[in-house]
Motif scaffolding. Structure first.
Motif, PDB file in Angstrom:
ATOM      1  N   UNK A   7      -7.183 -13.204   7.751  1.00 20.69           N
ATOM      2  CA  UNK A   7      -6.470 -12.065   8.335  1.00 20.69           C
ATOM      3  C   UNK A   7      -5.205 -11.734   7.546  1.00 20.69           C
ATOM      4  N   UNK A   8      -4.481 -12.751   7.174  1.00 19.79           N
ATOM      5  CA  UNK A   8      -3.233 -12.530   6.437  1.00 19.79           C
ATOM      6  C   UNK A   8      -3.509 -11.878   5.086  1.00 19.79           C
ATOM      7  N   UNK A   9      -4.520 -12.376   4.387  1.00 16.39           N
ATOM      8  CA  UNK A   9      -4.838 -11.836   3.066  1.00 16.39           C
ATOM      9  C   UNK A   9      -5.335 -10.398   3.164  1.00 16.39           C
ATOM     10  N   UNK A  10      -6.199 -10.132   4.140  1.00 17.48           N
ATOM     11  CA  UNK A  10      -6.748  -8.788   4.305  1.00 17.48           C
ATOM     12  C   UNK A  10      -5.661  -7.812   4.747  1.00 17.48           C
ATOM     13  N   UNK A  11      -4.825  -8.233   5.678  1.00 19.41           N
ATOM     14  CA  UNK A  11      -3.755  -7.353   6.162  1.00 19.41           C
ATOM     15  C   UNK A  11      -2.803  -6.972   5.033  1.00 19.41           C
ATOM     16  N   UNK A  12      -2.457  -7.936   4.206  1.00 12.29           N
ATOM     17  CA  UNK A  12      -1.577  -7.666   3.072  1.00 12.29           C
ATOM     18  C   UNK A  12      -2.215  -6.665   2.124  1.00 12.29           C
ATOM     19  N   UNK A  13      -3.496  -6.855   1.861  1.00 12.20           N
ATOM     20  CA  UNK A  13      -4.211  -5.946   0.964  1.00 12.20           C
ATOM     21  C   UNK A  13      -4.267  -4.534   1.547  1.00 12.20           C
ATOM     22  N   UNK A  14      -4.545  -4.413   2.836  1.00 12.76           N
ATOM     23  CA  UNK A  14      -4.628  -3.093   3.452  1.00 12.76           C
ATOM     24  C   UNK A  14      -3.290  -2.369   3.412  1.00 12.76           C
ATOM     25  N   UNK A  15      -2.235  -3.082   3.719  1.00 13.48           N
ATOM     26  CA  UNK A  15      -0.902  -2.455   3.714  1.00 13.48           C
ATOM     27  C   UNK A  15      -0.502  -2.012   2.306  1.00 13.48           C
ATOM     28  N   UNK A  16      -0.728  -2.876   1.328  1.00 17.70           N
ATOM     29  CA  UNK A  16      -0.365  -2.540  -0.046  1.00 17.70           C
ATOM     30  C   UNK A  16      -1.200  -1.372  -0.566  1.00 17.70           C
ATOM     31  N   UNK A  17      -2.480  -1.378  -0.220  1.00 14.83           N
ATOM     32  CA  UNK A  17      -3.358  -0.295  -0.656  1.00 14.83           C
ATOM     33  C   UNK A  17      -2.938   1.021  -0.023  1.00 14.83           C
ATOM     34  N   UNK A  18      -2.653   0.999   1.265  1.00 15.26           N
ATOM     35  CA  UNK A  18      -2.237   2.219   1.957  1.00 15.26           C
ATOM     36  C   UNK A  18      -0.968   2.788   1.333  1.00 15.26           C
ATOM     37  N   UNK A  19      -0.029   1.927   1.028  1.00 14.52           N
ATOM     38  CA  UNK A  19       1.239   2.385   0.463  1.00 14.52           C
ATOM     39  C   UNK A  19       1.056   2.982  -0.931  1.00 14.52           C
ATOM     40  N   UNK A  20       0.220   2.338  -1.738  1.00 19.08           N
ATOM     41  CA  UNK A  20       0.086   2.749  -3.131  1.00 19.08           C
ATOM     42  C   UNK A  20      -0.920   3.880  -3.354  1.00 19.08           C
ATOM     43  N   UNK A  21      -1.750   4.140  -2.361  1.00 14.73           N
ATOM     44  CA  UNK A  21      -2.753   5.198  -2.530  1.00 14.73           C
ATOM     45  C   UNK A  21      -2.657   6.259  -1.426  1.00 14.73           C
ATOM     46  N   UNK A  22      -2.942   5.882  -0.188  1.00 16.49           N
ATOM     47  CA  UNK A  22      -3.013   6.872   0.890  1.00 16.49           C
ATOM     48  C   UNK A  22      -1.667   7.533   1.164  1.00 16.49           C
ATOM     49  N   UNK A  23      -0.635   6.741   1.346  1.00 20.51           N
ATOM     50  CA  UNK A  23       0.676   7.312   1.651  1.00 20.51           C
ATOM     51  C   UNK A  23       1.286   7.997   0.425  1.00 20.51           C
ATOM     52  N   UNK A  24       0.937   7.520  -0.727  1.00 24.44           N
ATOM     53  CA  UNK A  24       1.414   8.125  -1.977  1.00 24.44           C
ATOM     54  C   UNK A  24       0.970   9.586  -2.081  1.00 24.44           C
ATOM     55  N   UNK A  25      -0.268   9.867  -1.663  1.00 26.93           N
ATOM     56  CA  UNK A  25      -0.816  11.215  -1.805  1.00 26.93           C
ATOM     57  C   UNK A  25      -0.731  12.045  -0.525  1.00 26.93           C
ATOM     58  N   UNK A  26      -0.380  11.425   0.577  1.00 25.18           N
ATOM     59  CA  UNK A  26      -0.428  12.116   1.870  1.00 25.18           C
ATOM     60  C   UNK A  26       0.493  13.336   1.879  1.00 25.18           C
ATOM     61  N   UNK A  27      -0.063  14.465   2.252  1.00 30.77           N
ATOM     62  CA  UNK A  27       0.627  15.759   2.306  1.00 30.77           C
ATOM     63  C   UNK A  27       1.154  16.206   0.941  1.00 30.77           C
ATOM     64  N   UNK A  28       0.588  15.621  -0.105  1.00 29.00           N
ATOM     65  CA  UNK A  28       0.965  16.008  -1.477  1.00 29.00           C
ATOM     66  C   UNK A  28      -0.264  16.332  -2.327  1.00 29.00           C
ATOM     67  N   UNK A  29      -1.426  16.461  -1.702  1.00 28.93           N
ATOM     68  CA  UNK A  29      -2.663  16.658  -2.450  1.00 28.93           C
ATOM     69  C   UNK A  29      -2.741  18.057  -3.049  1.00 28.93           C
ATOM     70  N   UNK A 101      -7.042  15.356   4.323  1.00 31.61           N
ATOM     71  CA  UNK A 101      -7.059  16.396   3.287  1.00 31.61           C
ATOM     72  C   UNK A 101      -6.231  17.618   3.660  1.00 31.61           C
ATOM     73  N   UNK A 102      -6.073  17.857   4.958  1.00 32.49           N
ATOM     74  CA  UNK A 102      -5.242  18.996   5.389  1.00 32.49           C
ATOM     75  C   UNK A 102      -3.858  18.538   5.852  1.00 32.49           C
ATOM     76  N   UNK A 103      -3.548  17.277   5.577  1.00 31.28           N
ATOM     77  CA  UNK A 103      -2.205  16.778   5.816  1.00 31.28           C
ATOM     78  C   UNK A 103      -1.865  16.446   7.250  1.00 31.28           C
TER      79      UNK A 103
END
Length: 268
Positions: A7-29, A101-103
């Protein structure tokens, strides 16, 4: 690896991925970063980047597990065969892409671990709120580290979110005529990463799904069942990730609500 360590390893990966990909592009596509994938379905650069990062990270956490990612499987359907492997990661890198995709929310990441076609662990992450839902087979369901017992809304008419996006015209009409009047209907979030928590947390009582891809439902079905609700095929048979092309799935906040919906469906 223990459940806690996983759980700890997966949670860390999900948070880091979200920050570096999803939140990075959110409302900026940019428009060029959004591509039509199928009828009423799109894919964005965030989906692609997120899946790559998740797949690389999960391969390090459990190298022995096969990996089935939504976008990779869309490009190469032969990848579906891995869903029956002795151990398999299942990735939805961005659930709720049409919203994203529509922010607008909701959107999230869904990860599951399956063993010979049966889900044994699942994680549902909401990058905007930080809510993390987790479940392990036989070990209960958890939200942000607190154990969850599914509860109903308590409404006089159960609250239902009925997804008809992928339902044919005749069945859609039958659902609206014979099923809808018995429930208080609410809009679907078009995001399984939001719909399953809504059921478990008592916001919705029941939901119907027609399309049941593994990346959309593996984690949520396990989470809801481990919380004490019930998610299964309309005939009561368990959901298996290696049968994910079969249509029809009910998610309910209690076994009684499931049975009631299943009985109504059987009569139409």
């Amino acid at each position: 690896m223990t459940h806690n360590a996983l759980d700890k390893a997966v949670a860390t990966l999900m948070r880091e991925t979200a920050e570096k990909t999803l939140l990075k592009h959110y409302q900026r596509l940019d428009v060029s970063a959004i591509t039509a994938k199928a009828a009423d379905d799109v894919v964005t650069i965030a989906d692609t980047e997120s899946e790559i990062m998740l797949a690389e990270g999960l391969a390090k956490i459990l190298p022995e597990a096969a990996i089935v990612g939504e976008e990779a499987a869309h490009a190469d359907p032969a990848i579906f065969e891995r869903l029956s492997d002795s151990l398999c990661w299942i990735i939805d890198p961005l659930d709720g892409t049409n919203n994203y995709a529509v922010g607008k929310p909701p959107f999230g990441i869904l990860l599951a671990l399956a063993e010979k076609g049966e889900t044994v662990a699942g994680w549902i992450y909401d990058p905007l709120s930080g809510r993390l839902c987790t479940a392990h087979r036989g070990q209960g369901a958890w939200v942000n580290g607190e154990r969850l017992t599914a509860c109903t809304s308590g409404a006089d008419k159960p609250i239902a979110a009925i997804s008809v996006v992928f339902v044919d015209k005749d069945k859609r009409a039958a659902l609206m005529e014979h099923i809808a009047p018995h429930y208080t209907l609410v809009d679907i979030p078009r995001c399984a990463a939001e719909q399953y928590p809504r059921i478990g947390l008592g916001q919705n009582d029941v939901s119907l799904f027609e399309r049941t891809y593994a990346w959309d439902h593996a984690a949520g079905v396990l989470f809801l069942n481990e919380a004490g609700g019930k998610a299964a095929r309309p005939d009561g048979s368990p959901y298996r990730v290696d049968r994910h092309l079969d249509p029809g799935l009910i998610g309910a906040a209690s076994p009684a609500l499931f049975d009631d919906m299943a009985e109504r469906l059987a009569r139409i």
